[in-house]
Scaffold this active site. Structure first.
Site, PDB file in Angstrom:
ATOM      1  N   LYS A 159      49.471  63.626   9.408  1.00 59.07           N
ATOM      2  CA  LYS A 159      48.910  63.055  10.635  1.00 59.07           C
ATOM      3  C   LYS A 159      49.270  64.040  11.758  1.00 59.07           C
ATOM      4  CE  LYS A 159      47.396  60.108  13.690  1.00 59.07           C
ATOM      5  NZ  LYS A 159      45.938  60.122  13.934  1.00 59.07           N
ATOM      6  N   ALA A 184      40.147  54.848  17.193  1.00 62.45           N
ATOM      7  CA  ALA A 184      40.834  55.419  18.360  1.00 62.45           C
ATOM      8  C   ALA A 184      42.293  55.031  18.192  1.00 62.45           C
ATOM      9  CB  ALA A 184      40.267  54.895  19.663  1.00 62.45           C
ATOM     10  N   GLY A 188      44.827  57.021  18.813  1.00 64.76           N
ATOM     11  CA  GLY A 188      45.547  57.509  19.987  1.00 64.76           C
ATOM     12  C   GLY A 188      46.769  58.333  19.639  1.00 64.76           C
ATOM     13  N   LEU A 189      46.653  59.133  18.587  1.00 67.11           N
ATOM     14  CA  LEU A 189      47.719  60.072  18.194  1.00 67.11           C
ATOM     15  C   LEU A 189      49.072  59.403  17.904  1.00 67.11           C
ATOM     16  CD1 LEU A 189      46.759  62.654  20.907  1.00 67.11           C
ATOM     17  CD2 LEU A 189      46.872  63.303  18.526  1.00 67.11           C
ATOM     18  N   CYS A 234      40.842  65.996  18.998  1.00 64.75           N
ATOM     19  CA  CYS A 234      40.822  64.531  18.998  1.00 64.75           C
ATOM     20  C   CYS A 234      39.890  64.055  20.121  1.00 64.75           C
ATOM     21  CB  CYS A 234      42.217  63.947  19.200  1.00 64.75           C
ATOM     22  SG  CYS A 234      42.176  62.137  19.240  1.00 64.75           S
TER      23      CYS A 234
END
Ligand code: RRO
Length: 294
Positions: free
Chosen positions: A35, A60, A62-63, A121
């Site tokens: 990831k 989404a 969001g990291l 992203c």
């Protein structure tokens, strides 16, 4: 760099922990991608973060990630096991500027075989696509990371640009070692009863079936214009999908959404399907890389 097979795990799915990476390696992936990891822990966006569509997934996240210091402890535990399986580890990293990218890259370098710069992203303000849509930022970050590490550095590209070749050119000038194409395509889904966007972030990135023709075209254009290895990603569910990307110019592919759709043994299934095609056509994998350009 040699891989035992050309079917890899894409970033963003089953790469959240060391043990999930290990599991994907056991399932036969030629390489596993983490990831995207940043300098500090990040909780990501609030739920809902994923919408399942019949043409793919809209996300989404969001990291979300535990930060590089914690993540390398996870890698420390699994890397010997993964190495014994002859599976390579790709470290996907992100940052908000050159300094952050350099710090994460330096920390993760000894645990990975290749670094993938996530400059793509589609829904992380100030990160990801904000960099990958800007040729100058892409150039300076890639150049800075290249100077700081000795493992190969690939850049993962966003399709959400009007001229992807301009971005790729800037990265080539910064001595990028290769491309990963493509990240998700920006999109939105609305709950018509609630009368509002489903994702808490409102919009997100579309992956899966729907984006394959977009990815194949990007890979085709990259192969046509640059002499750099390409890892194709976006909507690959089957051996036939992988072969399309390879014929467009990819030397390997990554699989994300299809891990969810076809199950953890998707890597073995896709490898078998590629093998069957090559046997039927009496060809070798290297013969078909970029063959659609001839
Ligand atoms: O975490 C995410 O929301 C995410 C990332 Br970092 C990315 O690169 N692409 C995507 O679709 N989602």
């Amino acid at each position: 760099m040699k891989f035992k097979n050309p079917v890899f795990l894409a970033s963003g799915i089953m790469g959240e922990t060391g043990s999930s990476l290990k599991r994907m390696a056991k399932e036969g992936a030629g390489a596993v991608t983490t990831k995207s990891i940043g300098l500090n822990p990040n909780p990501g966006h609030k739920n809902p973060t994923i919408v399942e569509l019949d043409i793919g997934l809209l996300n989404a996240m969001g990291l979300p990630n535990p930060g590089v210091n914690s993540y390398i402890e996870e890698l420390e535990e699994v890397r010997d096991f993964i190495k014994k399986l002859d599976t390579k580890i790709i470290g996907s990293i992100y940052g908000k500027n050159e300094e952050e990218f350099i710090e994460v890259a330096k920390k993760i370098e000894e645990y990975v075989d290749l670094i993938e710069l996530n400059i793509s992203c589609p829904h992380a303000k100030g990160y990801g696509m904000a960099i990958g849509q800007d040729p100058d930022l892409s150039h300076s970050i890639c150049k800075a990371v290249k100077k700081s590490v000795s493992v190969p550095v690939f850049a993962k590209l966003t399709p959400n640009v009007s001229n992807i070749l301009e971005i790729a050119e800037a990265l080539v000038e910064a001595k990028v070692d290769g491309f990963v194409a493509i990240n998700t395509v920006r999109g939105m889904a609305i709950d018509i009863r609630a009368k509002k966007p489903i994702l808490s972030n409102k919009f997100g990135g579309l992956s899966g079936k729907a984006i394959k023709p977009i990815g194949v075209k990007v890979v085709y254009d990259l192969y046509e214009n640059f002499d750099k290895p390409i890892i194709g990603v976006g909507g690959i569910y089957t051996g036939e999908d992988a072969i399309e990307y390879i014929m467009a110019g990819a030397s390997a592919v990554q699989v994300g959404t299809a891990v969810y759709v076809r199950g953890y043994d998707v890597f073995k299934k896709i490898c078998e399907e590629i093998k069957k095609f090559l046997e039927e056509e009496n060809l070798k994998l290297k013969d078909i890389i970029g063959i659609a350009h001839e």
